[in-house]
Design a protein around this motif. Structure first.
Motif, PDB file in Angstrom:
ATOM      1  N   SER A 327       0.843  -1.189   0.000  1.00 14.88           N
ATOM      2  CA  SER A 327       0.000   0.000   0.000  1.00 14.88           C
ATOM      3  C   SER A 327       0.884   1.248   0.000  1.00 14.88           C
ATOM      4  O   SER A 327       2.049   1.190   0.395  1.00 14.88           O
ATOM      5  N   ILE A 328       0.321   2.355  -0.442  1.00 11.50           N
ATOM      6  CA  ILE A 328       1.064   3.616  -0.523  1.00 11.50           C
ATOM      7  C   ILE A 328       0.217   4.739   0.055  1.00 11.50           C
ATOM      8  O   ILE A 328      -0.988   4.808  -0.202  1.00 11.50           O
ATOM      9  N   ILE A 329       0.862   5.600   0.820  1.00 10.45           N
ATOM     10  CA  ILE A 329       0.248   6.861   1.219  1.00 10.45           C
ATOM     11  C   ILE A 329       1.177   7.964   0.720  1.00 10.45           C
ATOM     12  O   ILE A 329       2.335   8.037   1.121  1.00 10.45           O
ATOM     13  N   ASP A 330       0.650   8.799  -0.178  1.00  5.04           N
ATOM     14  CA  ASP A 330       1.443   9.871  -0.784  1.00  5.04           C
ATOM     15  C   ASP A 330       0.908  11.215  -0.293  1.00  5.04           C
ATOM     16  O   ASP A 330      -0.051  11.756  -0.842  1.00  5.04           O
ATOM     17  N   PRO A 331       1.531  11.778   0.758  1.00  5.35           N
ATOM     18  CA  PRO A 331       1.087  13.076   1.262  1.00  5.35           C
ATOM     19  C   PRO A 331       1.763  14.244   0.561  1.00  5.35           C
ATOM     20  O   PRO A 331       1.572  15.399   0.944  1.00  5.35           O
TER      21      PRO A 331
END
Length: 373
Positions: A327-331
């Motif tokens: 999974s990826i979280i791109d802030p």
């Protein structure tokens, strides 16, 4: 001593922690514009050097800008005052503003940007995500009269010698007899010219990172009573600290990807974040890498991360790792703004320790080019 810190002293202190040698190949670090041959009255810390930041610096009477992202990353072909870069250069030079940048060396350094980000997310048991280099070590052996052994050992330690893991002042000391004959033209601390002397001496042995060799030699010369100190330096096969980009660790309590995404938003004070993966997926092991992390998505997957927090993720890269279970979280890239407080604290401590009156401020300009609508 002047009431203001000298720019060279400030930079030497910083590079003692985050040397330019840590930076990835081809990166641009160090002096961007101006001179380091001056005293600094006011430092401003910023993520980016935009024209608005220069205008802010002029208004605040800043004479030294410390930035994370380099002003001059590509060769400058012209200084055109009709372009923003040309105006930045002209304004900085006209107002005697020195611009210094620390990019991937600040990312990689222990306690640098990636550690700041990992700490903000509450990661535990962190390790380096993508190693980039390992320190070369050398052994230093110094021969010193017994009367000065404590002074020389302390000077060695302050210069960066004798650090093994969480221990400092690591040395081995043995006693013996040193011999020498001062010849014509000498000014011996002990003994007389043309007379063979025997002196009770201590041999101090310690290890240092090779990168600190010059600093340690200067410390030996400055603290040793002899005008010609005797010391040896040997190469070692032992490996020192490993450095690298990104960090990987664990959060204290498992949570869903959705809840962790909200935690990321709160930790980095952003209005939104792009999320890749099942929002109900359980998250425990987290990788984090400031800036553009596309090259390291596969590394995070290989090291067992449930999610990676990074910026500038490409559409097709997201597809590729999503199908593999990461999974990826791109802030966004701009979360590296966390360095502004971290570096302000770093410089303020150095200035306070030396009783300088130089002021440190944080740029208030929001340099994030993206908005959520």
């Amino acid at each position: 001593m002047s009431q203001y810190v000298h720019a060279q002293q400030l930079v030497q202190h910083f590079e003692g922690w985050a040397p330019k040698s840590l930076a990835v190949e081809g990166d641009k670090n160090g002096l961007m514009l101006g001179t380091l041959n001056k005293r600094i009255k006011k430092i401003m810390v910023t993520l980016d050097v935009l024209e608005e930041v220069i205008d802010e610096a002029i208004e605040e009477k800043v004479d030294f800008i410390f930035a994370h992202h380099p002003l001059l990353f590509r060769p400058v072909k012209q200084i055109n005052l009709e372009k923003a870069q040309g105006r930045i250069i002209a304004k900085a030079l006209k107002n005697d503003i020195t611009i210094y940048a620390a990019h991937t060396n600040l990312d990689i350094a222990n306690g640098g940007v990636n550690d700041m980000m990992a700490k903000a997310l509450g990661l535990k048991n962190t390790q380096i995500l993508a190693p980039t280099s390992t320190e070369k070590l050398v052994k230093v052996v110094v021969f010193v009269p017994k009367s000065h052994q404590v002074e020389v050992r302390e000077a060695l330690s302050k210069a960066g010698a004798g650090h093994i893991g969480a221990y400092s002042h690591c040395t081995f000391n043995s006693e013996g007899i040193g011999t020498f004959k001062p010849l014509e033209g000498t000014n011996p601390y002990i003994g007389e010219k043309n007379v063979l002397e025997e002196v009770e001496e201590v041999k101090i042995e310690t290890i240092i990172p090779e990168a600190k060799k010059s600093r340690v030699i200067r410390a030996i010369v400055a603290s040793h009573p002899y005008e010609e100190p005797a010391f040896d330096i040997y190469p070692l096969e032992n490996e020192g600290n490993t450095y690298g980009l990104g960090r990987i660790g664990e959060i204290s309590q498992e949570m869903s990807l959705k809840d962790f995404a909200y935690l990321v938003k709160e930790a980095f004070h952003v209005d939104g974040a792009r999320v890749v993966g099942d929002l109900n997926k359980t998250i425990k092991k987290v990788a984090v890498l400031g800036g553009d992390g596309n090259k390291y998505l596969a590394t995070a997957l290989h090291k067992g991360a449930d999610v990676i927090v990074t910026g500038d993720v490409y559409y097709h890269m997201a597809h590729d790792v999503m199908m593999e279970g990461l999974s990826i979280i791109d802030p966004g890239h701009h979360v590296e703004k966390i360095m502004k407080v971290g570096m302000s604290d770093f410089f303020q401590k150095m200035i306070a320790d030396h009783h300088f009156q130089t002021e440190v401020i944080i740029s208030k300009v929001n340099t994030d080019p993206f908005q959520f609508v």
